[in-house]
Design a protein around this motif. Structure first.
Motif, PDB file in Angstrom:
ATOM      1  N   MET A  77       0.834  -1.193   0.000  1.00 12.08           N
ATOM      2  CA  MET A  77       0.000   0.000   0.000  1.00 12.08           C
ATOM      3  C   MET A  77       0.872   1.247   0.000  1.00 12.08           C
ATOM      4  N   ILE A  78       0.249   2.382  -0.342  1.00 13.07           N
ATOM      5  CA  ILE A  78       0.991   3.630  -0.426  1.00 13.07           C
ATOM      6  C   ILE A  78       0.297   4.684   0.444  1.00 13.07           C
ATOM      7  N   ALA A  79       1.025   5.771   0.714  1.00 12.42           N
ATOM      8  CA  ALA A  79       0.477   6.908   1.454  1.00 12.42           C
ATOM      9  C   ALA A  79       0.664   8.141   0.589  1.00 12.42           C
ATOM     10  N   THR A  80      -0.448   8.707   0.082  1.00 10.70           N
ATOM     11  CA  THR A  80      -0.368   9.884  -0.779  1.00 10.70           C
ATOM     12  C   THR A  80      -0.382  11.177   0.018  1.00 10.70           C
ATOM     13  N   ASP A  81      -0.705  11.085   1.299  1.00  9.40           N
ATOM     14  CA  ASP A  81      -0.710  12.263   2.165  1.00  9.40           C
ATOM     15  C   ASP A  81       0.498  12.189   3.104  1.00  9.40           C
ATOM     16  N   VAL A  82       1.126  13.334   3.353  1.00  6.65           N
ATOM     17  CA  VAL A  82       2.351  13.356   4.165  1.00  6.65           C
ATOM     18  C   VAL A  82       2.089  12.842   5.575  1.00  6.65           C
ATOM     19  N   ILE A  83       0.954  13.219   6.171  1.00  7.65           N
ATOM     20  CA  ILE A  83       0.680  12.856   7.560  1.00  7.65           C
ATOM     21  C   ILE A  83      -0.115  11.551   7.687  1.00  7.65           C
ATOM     22  N   ALA A  84      -0.438  10.930   6.559  1.00  9.26           N
ATOM     23  CA  ALA A  84      -1.236   9.693   6.604  1.00  9.26           C
ATOM     24  C   ALA A  84      -0.555   8.569   7.377  1.00  9.26           C
ATOM     25  N   PRO A  85       0.770   8.355   7.246  1.00 11.39           N
ATOM     26  CA  PRO A  85       1.396   7.266   8.013  1.00 11.39           C
ATOM     27  C   PRO A  85       1.244   7.408   9.518  1.00 11.39           C
ATOM     28  N   PHE A  86       1.016   8.634  10.002  1.00 10.42           N
ATOM     29  CA  PHE A  86       0.804   8.838  11.436  1.00 10.42           C
ATOM     30  C   PHE A  86      -0.669   8.769  11.807  1.00 10.42           C
ATOM     31  N   PHE A  87      -1.513   9.462  11.033  1.00  9.97           N
ATOM     32  CA  PHE A  87      -2.911   9.598  11.417  1.00  9.97           C
ATOM     33  C   PHE A  87      -3.745   8.348  11.126  1.00  9.97           C
ATOM     34  N   VAL A  88      -3.424   7.614  10.084  1.00  8.00           N
ATOM     35  CA  VAL A  88      -4.234   6.433   9.756  1.00  8.00           C
ATOM     36  C   VAL A  88      -4.134   5.368  10.854  1.00  8.00           C
ATOM     37  N   PRO A  89      -2.938   4.975  11.314  1.00  6.79           N
ATOM     38  CA  PRO A  89      -2.894   4.043  12.450  1.00  6.79           C
ATOM     39  C   PRO A  89      -3.572   4.594  13.700  1.00  6.79           C
ATOM     40  N   LEU A  90      -3.493   5.932  13.892  1.00  2.00           N
ATOM     41  CA  LEU A  90      -4.161   6.538  15.045  1.00  2.00           C
ATOM     42  C   LEU A  90      -5.686   6.393  14.927  1.00  2.00           C
ATOM     43  N   LYS A  91      -6.230   6.587  13.721  1.00  2.00           N
ATOM     44  CA  LYS A  91      -7.671   6.433  13.504  1.00  2.00           C
ATOM     45  C   LYS A  91      -8.109   4.993  13.745  1.00  2.00           C
ATOM     46  N   VAL A  92      -7.296   4.053  13.269  1.00  2.00           N
ATOM     47  CA  VAL A  92      -7.622   2.637  13.471  1.00  2.00           C
ATOM     48  C   VAL A  92      -7.611   2.308  14.960  1.00  2.00           C
ATOM     49  N   THR A  93      -6.621   2.823  15.662  1.00  3.68           N
ATOM     50  CA  THR A  93      -6.536   2.573  17.106  1.00  3.68           C
ATOM     51  C   THR A  93      -7.720   3.180  17.842  1.00  3.68           C
ATOM     52  N   LEU A  94      -8.138   4.359  17.417  1.00  7.05           N
ATOM     53  CA  LEU A  94      -9.310   4.990  18.029  1.00  7.05           C
ATOM     54  C   LEU A  94     -10.563   4.146  17.803  1.00  7.05           C
ATOM     55  N   MET A  95     -10.693   3.570  16.606  1.00  5.47           N
ATOM     56  CA  MET A  95     -11.830   2.690  16.328  1.00  5.47           C
ATOM     57  C   MET A  95     -11.804   1.469  17.239  1.00  5.47           C
ATOM     58  N   VAL A  96     -10.637   0.875  17.413  1.00  7.13           N
ATOM     59  CA  VAL A  96     -10.510  -0.296  18.280  1.00  7.13           C
ATOM     60  C   VAL A  96     -10.778   0.082  19.735  1.00  7.13           C
ATOM     61  N   ALA A  97     -10.315   1.256  20.139  1.00 10.15           N
ATOM     62  CA  ALA A  97     -10.580   1.723  21.511  1.00 10.15           C
ATOM     63  C   ALA A  97     -12.076   1.893  21.746  1.00 10.15           C
ATOM     64  N   PHE A  98     -12.775   2.419  20.760  1.00 14.25           N
ATOM     65  CA  PHE A  98     -14.230   2.558  20.880  1.00 14.25           C
ATOM     66  C   PHE A  98     -14.897   1.198  21.028  1.00 14.25           C
ATOM     67  N   LEU A  99     -14.422   0.228  20.260  1.00 18.82           N
ATOM     68  CA  LEU A  99     -15.005  -1.115  20.335  1.00 18.82           C
ATOM     69  C   LEU A  99     -14.714  -1.765  21.683  1.00 18.82           C
ATOM     70  N   PHE A 100     -13.498  -1.607  22.175  1.00 17.72           N
ATOM     71  CA  PHE A 100     -13.135  -2.195  23.461  1.00 17.72           C
ATOM     72  C   PHE A 100     -13.918  -1.576  24.607  1.00 17.72           C
ATOM     73  N   SER A 101     -14.273  -0.304  24.455  1.00 20.43           N
ATOM     74  CA  SER A 101     -15.002   0.384  25.522  1.00 20.43           C
ATOM     75  C   SER A 101     -16.521   0.240  25.381  1.00 20.43           C
ATOM     76  N   LEU A 102     -16.986  -0.505  24.395  1.00 17.98           N
ATOM     77  CA  LEU A 102     -18.429  -0.658  24.203  1.00 17.98           C
ATOM     78  C   LEU A 102     -19.149  -1.206  25.438  1.00 17.98           C
ATOM     79  N   PRO A 103     -18.591  -2.220  26.128  1.00 16.58           N
ATOM     80  CA  PRO A 103     -19.282  -2.674  27.344  1.00 16.58           C
ATOM     81  C   PRO A 103     -19.519  -1.555  28.348  1.00 16.58           C
ATOM     82  N   ASN A 104     -18.507  -0.711  28.545  1.00 17.36           N
ATOM     83  CA  ASN A 104     -18.683   0.431  29.457  1.00 17.36           C
ATOM     84  C   ASN A 104     -19.716   1.405  28.912  1.00 17.36           C
TER      85      ASN A 104
END
Length: 257
Positions: A76-103
């Motif tokens: 895969m490629i990153a066409t945006d300069v900040i994408a390599p940082f923000f995309v994993p952060l967005k994925v982690t935020l999604m997983v954090a939301f899922l993990f906190s669903l019981p709460n």
């Protein structure tokens, strides 16, 4: 005479109490709602802090279905300069939301439970729990079955000489959309049971609507999945099966007089 002289005062006190009580109750509800929302946000934030050190590994896990389907040497490629940082952060935020669903669900339940009758509590809590479980099942179904099938199909139909190199931000958008689509679609039994329990539709009516549900399942699958017949079938068939499962969980109709 004494009774008649005391009545106006009693009425005045009751009216004053009736005027102030709703305001106090509303304020208390708003304060409790604020506290519950803060606890939900705090739960997501704590999960995010715990998961942040593993952001790259989490993204690698989410990207695995596509990476395993790509030919050797492709990536895969990153066409945006900040994408390599923000995309994993967005994925982690999604997983954090899922993990906190019981709460999250617990906080919602704790807020609405006092206003429910005993029989409503018996219905609402199992439905909320089923909603979480079915949403996770829908996401797992998309990740382990649909994604590999779709990505291998896309790689095979790519024209000769075309190097399939997907942007990581667009891949994330696609994955999130599919996760939400399958997670929500797997809520069909909850919707069916809820409509039946509140008396909007009977079990007989749900059975009568079966042909329309089958057609609707394929229409929905054609709209929200990639334009290949395999992924459409992989969504439409579970929708139909889940509808039938919801029928089994519905209350039997009362015998006709």
């Amino acid at each position: 005479m004494n009774d008649s002289s005391e009545n106006p005062e009693t009425v005045t006190v009751q009216v004053d109490a009736a005027q102030t009580a709703p305001q106090q109750t509303l304020i208390e509800h708003l304060i409790e709602l604020r506290n519950r929302l803060m606890k939900i946000v705090l739960g997501i934030g704590l999960c995010l802090l715990v998961l942040l050190p593993f952001a790259q590994k989490i993204y690698s896990f989410v990207a695995e279905p596509l990476m395993s389907a790509l030919p050797a040497g492709n990536s895969m490629i990153a066409t945006d300069v900040i994408a390599p940082f923000f995309v994993p952060l967005k994925v982690t935020l999604m997983v954090a939301f899922l993990f906190s669903l019981p709460n999250t669900v617990y906080q919602i339940w704790a807020f609405v439970a006092p206003a429910l009758y005993k029989n409503e509590k018996k219905l609402v809590f199992p439905l909320m729990l089923s909603t979480i479980i079915l949403f996770f099942i829908g996401m797992a179904f998309a990740y382990f079955l649909v994604f590999p099938a779709v990505f291998h199909f896309m790689v095979k139909v790519a024209p000769e000489g075309v190097n399939m190199a997907t942007d990581i931000d667009k891949y994330l958008s696609f994955v999130l959309g599919m996760f939400i689509a399958f997670g929500v679609s797997f809520e069909v039994p909850v919707v069916v049971v809820l409509l039946n329990r509140i008396g909007m539709v009977s079990r007989r009516q749900l059975k009568t609507a079966r042909p329309y549900v089958i057609v609707g399942a394929f229409v929905i699958a054609a709209v929200i999945t990639p334009p290949d017949i395999l992924s459409q079938i992989l969504l439409a068939v579970p929708l139909i099966i889940l509808y039938e499962f919801g029928l089994l969980m519905c209350r039997p109709d009362a015998p006709e007089a």
